[in-house]
Design a protein around this motif. Sequence first.
Motif, mmCIF file in Angstrom:
data_model
loop_
_atom_site.group_PDB
_atom_site.id
_atom_site.type_symbol
_atom_site.label_atom_id
_atom_site.label_comp_id
_atom_site.label_asym_id
_atom_site.label_seq_id
_atom_site.Cartn_x
_atom_site.Cartn_y
_atom_site.Cartn_z
ATOM 1 N N GLN A 2 -18.987 20.376 9.270
ATOM 2 C CA GLN A 2 -19.725 21.859 9.479
ATOM 3 C C GLN A 2 -21.272 21.714 9.188
ATOM 4 O OE1 GLN A 2 -17.453 24.260 6.572
ATOM 5 N NE2 GLN A 2 -16.287 24.928 8.104
ATOM 6 N N LYS A 3 -21.709 20.995 8.132
ATOM 7 C CA LYS A 3 -22.943 20.724 7.921
ATOM 8 C C LYS A 3 -23.618 20.078 8.806
ATOM 9 C CE LYS A 3 -26.102 19.012 4.344
ATOM 10 N NZ LYS A 3 -26.301 18.432 3.110
ATOM 11 N N PHE A 4 -22.871 18.893 9.500
ATOM 12 C CA PHE A 4 -23.346 18.158 10.794
ATOM 13 C C PHE A 4 -23.580 19.019 11.585
ATOM 14 C CE2 PHE A 4 -22.608 15.985 14.629
ATOM 15 C CZ PHE A 4 -23.732 14.898 14.348
ATOM 16 N N VAL A 5 -22.690 20.065 12.276
ATOM 17 C CA VAL A 5 -23.001 20.711 13.428
ATOM 18 C C VAL A 5 -23.908 21.696 13.257
ATOM 19 C CG1 VAL A 5 -21.564 22.898 14.428
ATOM 20 C CG2 VAL A 5 -20.546 20.557 14.021
ATOM 21 N N GLU A 6 -24.135 22.322 11.742
ATOM 22 C CA GLU A 6 -25.197 23.333 11.499
ATOM 23 C C GLU A 6 -26.473 22.554 11.821
ATOM 24 O OE1 GLU A 6 -24.432 24.645 7.657
ATOM 25 O OE2 GLU A 6 -22.807 25.797 8.234
ATOM 26 N N THR A 7 -26.799 21.624 11.157
ATOM 27 C CA THR A 7 -28.114 20.627 11.308
ATOM 28 C C THR A 7 -28.191 20.593 12.795
ATOM 29 O OG1 THR A 7 -27.544 19.604 9.100
ATOM 30 C CG2 THR A 7 -29.219 18.632 10.651
ATOM 31 N N ALA A 8 -27.141 19.869 13.638
ATOM 32 C CA ALA A 8 -27.356 19.836 15.031
ATOM 33 C C ALA A 8 -27.616 20.917 15.541
ATOM 34 C CB ALA A 8 -26.106 19.183 15.455
ATOM 35 N N THR A 9 -27.342 22.122 15.354
ATOM 36 C CA THR A 9 -27.497 23.429 15.846
ATOM 37 C C THR A 9 -28.791 23.893 15.902
ATOM 38 O OG1 THR A 9 -25.183 24.159 15.994
ATOM 39 C CG2 THR A 9 -26.969 25.732 16.224
ATOM 40 N N GLU A 10 -29.338 23.425 14.623
ATOM 41 C CA GLU A 10 -30.769 24.054 14.357
ATOM 42 C C GLU A 10 -31.844 23.022 15.083
ATOM 43 O OE1 GLU A 10 -30.938 23.347 9.793
ATOM 44 O OE2 GLU A 10 -30.017 25.312 9.517
ATOM 45 N N GLN A 11 -31.430 21.761 15.080
ATOM 46 C CA GLN A 11 -32.381 20.901 15.813
ATOM 47 C C GLN A 11 -32.479 21.247 17.163
ATOM 48 O OE1 GLN A 11 -30.756 17.161 14.949
ATOM 49 N NE2 GLN A 11 -31.802 16.888 12.825
ATOM 50 N N VAL A 12 -31.274 21.364 17.813
ATOM 51 C CA VAL A 12 -31.588 21.901 19.201
ATOM 52 C C VAL A 12 -32.156 23.008 19.590
ATOM 53 C CG1 VAL A 12 -29.830 22.669 21.041
ATOM 54 C CG2 VAL A 12 -29.093 20.648 19.664
ATOM 55 N N GLN A 13 -31.813 24.178 18.384
ATOM 56 C CA GLN A 13 -32.602 25.342 18.769
ATOM 57 C C GLN A 13 -34.194 25.327 18.467
ATOM 58 O OE1 GLN A 13 -31.308 28.421 19.323
ATOM 59 N NE2 GLN A 13 -33.389 28.959 19.768
ATOM 60 N N ASP A 14 -34.575 24.253 17.781
ATOM 61 C CA ASP A 14 -35.899 23.917 17.674
ATOM 62 C C ASP A 14 -36.434 23.303 18.840
ATOM 63 O OD1 ASP A 14 -36.012 24.606 14.878
ATOM 64 O OD2 ASP A 14 -35.740 22.680 14.018
ATOM 65 N N VAL A 15 -35.763 22.423 19.366
ATOM 66 C CA VAL A 15 -36.143 21.879 20.734
ATOM 67 C C VAL A 15 -36.132 23.023 21.872
ATOM 68 C CG1 VAL A 15 -35.543 19.990 22.529
ATOM 69 C CG2 VAL A 15 -35.496 19.493 20.160
ATOM 70 N N VAL A 16 -35.232 23.670 21.824
ATOM 71 C CA VAL A 16 -35.348 24.635 22.874
ATOM 72 C C VAL A 16 -36.531 25.488 22.764
ATOM 73 C CG1 VAL A 16 -34.061 26.921 23.512
ATOM 74 C CG2 VAL A 16 -32.838 24.918 23.263
ATOM 75 N N ASP A 17 -36.802 25.921 21.489
ATOM 76 C CA ASP A 17 -38.047 27.027 21.104
ATOM 77 C C ASP A 17 -39.362 26.341 21.447
ATOM 78 O OD1 ASP A 17 -36.411 28.791 20.090
ATOM 79 O OD2 ASP A 17 -36.720 28.371 17.925
ATOM 80 N N GLN A 18 -39.272 24.732 21.345
ATOM 81 C CA GLN A 18 -40.569 24.060 21.782
ATOM 82 C C GLN A 18 -40.864 24.049 23.078
ATOM 83 O OE1 GLN A 18 -40.240 20.228 19.615
ATOM 84 N NE2 GLN A 18 -40.583 21.249 17.603
ATOM 85 N N GLY A 19 -39.582 23.764 23.826
ATOM 86 C CA GLY A 19 -39.636 23.770 25.254
ATOM 87 C C GLY A 19 -40.141 25.312 25.700
ATOM 88 N N THR A 20 -39.575 26.369 25.265
ATOM 89 C CA THR A 20 -39.930 27.681 25.796
ATOM 90 C C THR A 20 -41.471 27.763 25.441
ATOM 91 O OG1 THR A 20 -37.599 28.408 25.138
ATOM 92 C CG2 THR A 20 -39.504 30.011 25.353
#
Length: 91
Positions: free
Chosen positions: A62-80
């Motif tokens: 669960q911690k791994f999934v949460e961390t990965a989700t946060e990282q993906v969201q950061d990348v999406v935000d940067q791309g936006t």
Amino acid sequence: MARDNKAGTILGFLVGIAIGAAAVLVLAPQAGDELRDNITDAIGDSVDQLRDRTKNFTRRSQKFVETATEQVQDVVDQGTDAFKQAKKARA
């Protein structure tokens, strides 16, 4: 994929321990009631160990999934943000 293999290895190891413990108890010369008690205790201990390892694995997953989700969201935000800046620069 490596985590799945590790989980399978741990599960196989614990099942092997349980089978080995049961075999030792069955082959040892003991009274029937004592033997049943020993088998019950050994199985209970193995189940407890498996339950603890499963909870630990679940928490780590669960911690791994949460961390990965946060990282993906950061990348999406940067791309936006980059897209909006590029769009403003063209205008």
